[in-house]
Structure formats: structure tokens, C-alpha cells
Scaffold this active site. Structure first.
Site, PDB file in Angstrom:
ATOM      1  N   SER A 242       0.850  -1.188   0.000  1.00 26.91           N
ATOM      2  CA  SER A 242       0.000   0.000   0.000  1.00 26.91           C
ATOM      3  C   SER A 242       0.882   1.233   0.000  1.00 26.91           C
ATOM      4  O   SER A 242       2.106   1.135  -0.059  1.00 26.91           O
ATOM      5  CB  SER A 242      -0.881   0.008   1.244  1.00 26.91           C
ATOM      6  OG  SER A 242      -0.090   0.311   2.374  1.00 26.91           O
ATOM      7  N   LYS A 243       0.234   2.378   0.089  1.00 30.05           N
ATOM      8  CA  LYS A 243       0.948   3.659   0.083  1.00 30.05           C
ATOM      9  C   LYS A 243       2.046   3.740   1.140  1.00 30.05           C
ATOM     10  O   LYS A 243       3.057   4.382   0.946  1.00 30.05           O
ATOM     11  CB  LYS A 243      -0.055   4.795   0.356  1.00 30.05           C
ATOM     12  CG  LYS A 243      -0.862   5.164  -0.834  1.00 30.05           C
ATOM     13  CD  LYS A 243      -0.876   6.661  -1.124  1.00 30.05           C
ATOM     14  CE  LYS A 243       0.396   7.207  -1.678  1.00 30.05           C
ATOM     15  NZ  LYS A 243       0.670   7.068  -3.043  1.00 30.05           N
ATOM     16  N   ARG A 244       1.784   3.058   2.258  1.00 28.19           N
ATOM     17  CA  ARG A 244       2.768   3.096   3.342  1.00 28.19           C
ATOM     18  C   ARG A 244       4.144   2.631   2.890  1.00 28.19           C
ATOM     19  O   ARG A 244       5.162   2.957   3.474  1.00 28.19           O
ATOM     20  CB  ARG A 244       2.334   2.180   4.494  1.00 28.19           C
ATOM     21  CG  ARG A 244       1.211   2.694   5.352  1.00 28.19           C
ATOM     22  CD  ARG A 244       0.892   1.699   6.448  1.00 28.19           C
ATOM     23  NE  ARG A 244       0.538   0.394   5.903  1.00 28.19           N
ATOM     24  CZ  ARG A 244       1.241  -0.708   6.064  1.00 28.19           C
ATOM     25  NH1 ARG A 244       2.338  -0.695   6.781  1.00 28.19           N
ATOM     26  NH2 ARG A 244       0.846  -1.843   5.513  1.00 28.19           N
ATOM     27  N   GLU A 252       2.714   6.985 -10.050  1.00 25.34           N
ATOM     28  CA  GLU A 252       3.892   7.312  -9.233  1.00 25.34           C
ATOM     29  C   GLU A 252       5.153   6.682  -9.836  1.00 25.34           C
ATOM     30  O   GLU A 252       6.207   7.303  -9.869  1.00 25.34           O
ATOM     31  CB  GLU A 252       3.714   6.807  -7.804  1.00 25.34           C
ATOM     32  CG  GLU A 252       2.840   7.704  -6.960  1.00 25.34           C
ATOM     33  CD  GLU A 252       2.503   7.053  -5.627  1.00 25.34           C
ATOM     34  OE1 GLU A 252       2.970   7.552  -4.604  1.00 25.34           O
ATOM     35  OE2 GLU A 252       1.775   6.036  -5.616  1.00 25.34           O
TER      36      GLU A 252
END
Ligand code: GLU
Length: 475
Positions: A242-244, A252
């Protein structure tokens, strides 16, 4: 022939997990000669956005995952979904449920206390036709529930093998809400059926959905497609990516300078293992080598280093016409045109091709071509500019350069010859000249081969940069 689809919910950017699902579906259609459709699952009207739809389409486009035919928008097919729900009632496979939210909450509570698996006691299944009619005439709100009497469901997952689920434990779930909107499960089944989908390849997180969906296929008497549940992509900490974990969306990675072919290559290998050791694949090669029987069963850890490495390999194969548009864009951002620079800039960029791992890093090198250095690496200055006599030496070197290149051509061979002969004449090792020269030309202690670099920079720039560096050197 496989008819497959990618069915994203447009609630954000296209995540690499989604991109891999799309890719695997795309490869399936290409390899086995079927069709690959795109369906936008915009049924959650609250969370779906136009912006996200655009982002997903752009990302697929950038990746080159071209879909067949028109995009299907799930929200435009609500009438059809509703019609199927009503058809199920007629077939005796579903029923009206008039229970109010309060009643349902009570039933849930009772089921909890009695430790029942089913939270709905099927009260409305037993309503008489008269009672139903009466309720409908009175305009009483209702939902539609699927009559779930399946016992257990067994299916063969393309990736996981035999899957058995105790459907008994599942409620007669709602397929149409009181406001007339279909639930997600119903929409997916109706759309997949109407689109002729015969293989559903999606993330492992959809395994329970598949069970419910199979119940719906059976209730309608429709052929059940084959299912394949792809393993999840994890971050280094073994949690779902995920983004974490840093970059997670296709855009991106694009902005980080990853090439679409490298991302496809990487995601492809995260999904399936080729028969041989080959690691670098073009899209065509991947479509040819792809094998539905070799999809991974276990989850894969996303390895950004490996992606960068692959990206470097793909960079090595990029052609000038492929690179040119991004370069033009980059120059325009600085108010410059490629015209007039094309030849020398191309040669300059070539020198860096194998020294960078992303497109952005590569494009950044244009600055080195355009701007004379204004800062020199500190460690380089103390090592190469500070020894006494460096400025004097370079003053003489410039005179020599002027002298020699009035007569001979400015190219890497001649430049090397001049540097070496000058060093010898001064009784110095060539390195004593080369290191400060590099620092003067690019401001750093590392660069591609110095003679080629000088050759492509051109004599004028070389002279100017040395002159600009002189004040930083010791006399
Ligand atoms: N819309 C679902 C998602 O984005 C996928 C559903 C499916 O592939 O059946 O996760």
C-alpha cells in the site's frame, strides 16, 4: 478462447496490484487469442469519481494494456441488474424481504446471542403470496434476497485448485436494496454473464465474493465461468502493498522514471513464472511466453530494486524516437528547443544510457549538457583542484588545446592523444590531468569516459568550463 476482463472500482489511482491483474488478463487474451474487456465498476456512487476513471484509463493506456471494444460502465446497467433480481423472484430463487432496518438489527442480535451462523432468520421466505401482494400494493419498501440453499459449494480455482466453501453458513444475502439499487455481487455476475466472460482472473481478496457469485450463477441457471484468484502483492514487511510502502500507483512509478515496459515486465514476473531463466521481456515476448498454468500461488513481495534493475535493462533498449518526446518536453520546460541541439545532445545522452536506472534520472543529465557547473564536489576540490600548480597547469593546458585543435579535428581519439601527450610532456601521469578535468567539466568526480564526454560537449563548452573552474584551482 478466453473472454476476460479487468473490472476496477474507480475510487483512486491504479495501484500496481490492479495493474498486475489487468496485465495478467491482457496477456491471457493475447496468448490464447481471446478478448480483453474493461469494465468500470462505478456502482459505489459515493466513492467513485470521474477523475479516478480518467486516471485508470490513462494508466492502462500508458502501460499499453489495450482493451477490446467499448468500456462498459456498470452504473449504466442498473436496470438490467434490477431486471435479473426480479427474474430470480419469478424463478423462485429469490424473495421479497419487507423487514425494516430495526427488525433486521433485532434478528442479528438474536442470532448473535444464539451463536447462529445466519443472521437473518428467513422470516420473509415464508410469506404467503397474498401477504406479499398486499405489502407491494401498500408500497412497503422491500429488498430482494437470494434463497441460499446450496449446502456447500465446490469449484476448481485455476490457481488454487479445489476450493470448498460451506455456503450453508451464509445468509440469504440481499441482491437488490430497498432503494432499487443492485448490490455489487449481482452487478458483477450479470455483467460478466452478459459480456460473455468465461474466465475471471482477479485478486485473492475476492475469494468470498466468488462464492456468492457462484450462487447467483446457479440461481439463474447460467454457466459458471472459471475463476483464478491471483495471490496478493506484499510490501517488504509482508503486509499487503500500500501507500505506506512508498510508491504504489502506476502514475507514481511513471513519475519516478520507470518505463511502462519495465513495469509490465516486473509485474508479469510477479504473477507468473516463465519456464526458462529469461528475465527481460518485451510485451510481445511476454505474451508469447505467458502460461496460465504457471501463475503463482503464493504472495509475492514487491521488490523495488529488482524493478529498477529491470528498468535499466529496458532503458538500454530504448530508441531515440522513443526518448525524443520526453526530452523535448524537458527542454521546453526550460524554454529551450531541441532544434540545433539534436545531434550533440543525442550523443551526450548516449553516454549516460547505461549509467542510469530511470528515465527521469536520464533526462536530468540534460542539465549537465546545458548548464556549466556552478558547484564542484567538495571532496573533489580538495583532492584535484587544491594541489599547488593546478591552475597554472590548466592555463597551459588550455593554450596547448588551442594550438592543437586549430589543426586537428575535435574528436575523442584526438582529445585523448592531446591529453596524454601534454601530460607526458609535463612529466605527469595522465590521471593528474583527467581527474581535475572531469571535475571542471561536470562538477563531479564521476562521469562517463572523459574523452567521449569532451568530444560531445564540444570544444567551446570545454574551454569555457575549464576557464570557469580556474578560480577554484590553486596556483
Ligand atoms: N471492482 C473490483 C475491484 O476493483 C474487482 C471486481 C472483479 O474483478 O470482479 O477490486
Amino acid at each position: 478462447l478466453y473472454q476476460v476482463r479487468f473490472a476496477p472500482s474507480p475510487t483512486g489511482w491504479l495501484h500496481v496490484g490492479g495493474a498486475r491483474t489487468a496485465l495478467i488478463n491482457y496477456l491471457t487474451a493475447r496468448k490464447y487469442g481471446g478478448k480483453f474487456f474493461l469494465r468500470i465498476e462505478d456502482t459505489d456512487q459515493q466513492r467513485s469519481t470521474e477523475e479516478s476513471i480518467t486516471r485508470i484509463i490513462e494508466a492502462l493506456d500508458w502501460l499499453g494494456l489495450h482493451y477490446d471494444g467499448e468500456i462498459i460502465y456498470q452504473s449504466r446497467r442498473f436496470d438490467r441488474h434490477r431486471q435479473v433480481a426480479l427474474e430470480l423472484i419469478e424463478k423462485g430463487q429469490a424473495y421479497h424481504c419487507f423487514c425494516s432496518p430495526q427488525e433486521l438489527e433485532q434478528k442479528r442480535e438474536t442470532a448473535r446471542q444464539n451463536k447462529e451462523n445466519r443472521s437473518y432468520d428467513r422470516a420473509c421466505l415464508h410469506l404467503s403470496p397474498q401477504k406479499i401482494d398486499q405489502n407491494l400494493k401498500a408500497g412497503k419498501p422491500f429488498s430482494v434476497r437470494l434463497k441460499n440453499e446450496a449446502g456447500s459449494i465446490e469449484f476448481t480455482d485455476l490457481i488454487r485448485g479445489s476450493v470448498v466453501v460451506e455456503a450453508d453458513l451464509m445468509d440469504d444475502f440481499i441482491i437488490l436494496r430497498p432503494d432499487g439499487t443492485p448490490v455489487y455481487q449481482l452487478s458483477v455476475v450479470v455483467d460478466d454473464h452478459d459480456m460473455g466472460i468465461n474466465l475471471v482472473l482477479r485478486g485473492e481478496d475476492h475469494l468470498t465474493n466468488s462464492t456468492k457469485q457462484i450462487l447467483l450463477y446457479q440461481a439463474m441457471g447460467w454457466p459458471v465461468p472459471q475463476f483464478g484468484h491471483l495471490s496478493l502483492i506484499l510490501g517488504a514487511d509482508k503486509k499487503r502493498l500500500s501507500k505506506r510502502h512508498g510508491a504504489a500507483s502506476v502514475q507514481e512509478f511513471r513519475d519516478l522514471g520507470i518505463l511502462p515496459q519495465a513495469l509490465n515486465n516486473y509485474l508479469g514476473l510477479l504473477g507468473w513464472s516463465p519456464r526458462d531463466e529469461q528475465e527481460i521481456y518485451t510485451m510481445d515476448e511476454m505474451s508469447a511466453a505467458f502460461d496460465l498454468e504457471r501463475l503463482h500461488r503464493s504472495s509475492a513481495v514487491f521488490d523495488e530494486k529488482k524493478l529498477l534493475w529491470l528498468n535499466g535493462k529496458h532503458l538500454a533498449k530504448i530508441t531515440w524516437p522513443q526518448l525524443r518526446p520526453s526530452l523535448v518536453k524537458r527542454l521546453r520546460e526550460r524554454g529551450l528547443e531541441l532544434n540545433g541541439l539534436e545531434g550533440s545532445l543525442m550523443s551526450f545522452m548516449e553516454l549516460f544510457r547505461v549509467r542510469v536506472s530511470t528515465i527521469s534520472e536520464w533526462l536530468q543529465q540534460t542539465d549537465l549538457f546545458i548548464d556549466d557547473p556552478v558547484i564542484y564536489t567538495e571532496s573533489g576540490v580538495s583532492k584535484y583542484f587544491q594541489p599547488e600548480g593546478t591552475a597554472t597547469l590548466f592555463g597551459e593546458y588550455l593554450n596547448n588545446l588551442d594550438l592543437i585543435f586549430g589543426r586537428v579535428e575535435w574528436n575523442d581519439r584526438e582529445i585523448e592523444k592531446q591529453v596524454r601527450e601534454f601530460a607526458t610532456a609535463k612529466g605527469l601521469a595522465a590521471g593528474k590531468l583527467i581527474h581535475p578535468l572531469r571535475l571542471a567539466l561536470v562538477g563531479k568526480t564521476e562521469s562517463p569516459g572523459i574523452f567521449e564526454l569532451m568530444s560531445v560537449l564540444g570544444k567551446e563548452k570545454v574551454v569555457r568550463r575549464i576557464e570557469k573552474a580556474l578560480p577554484y584551482m590553486q596556483h
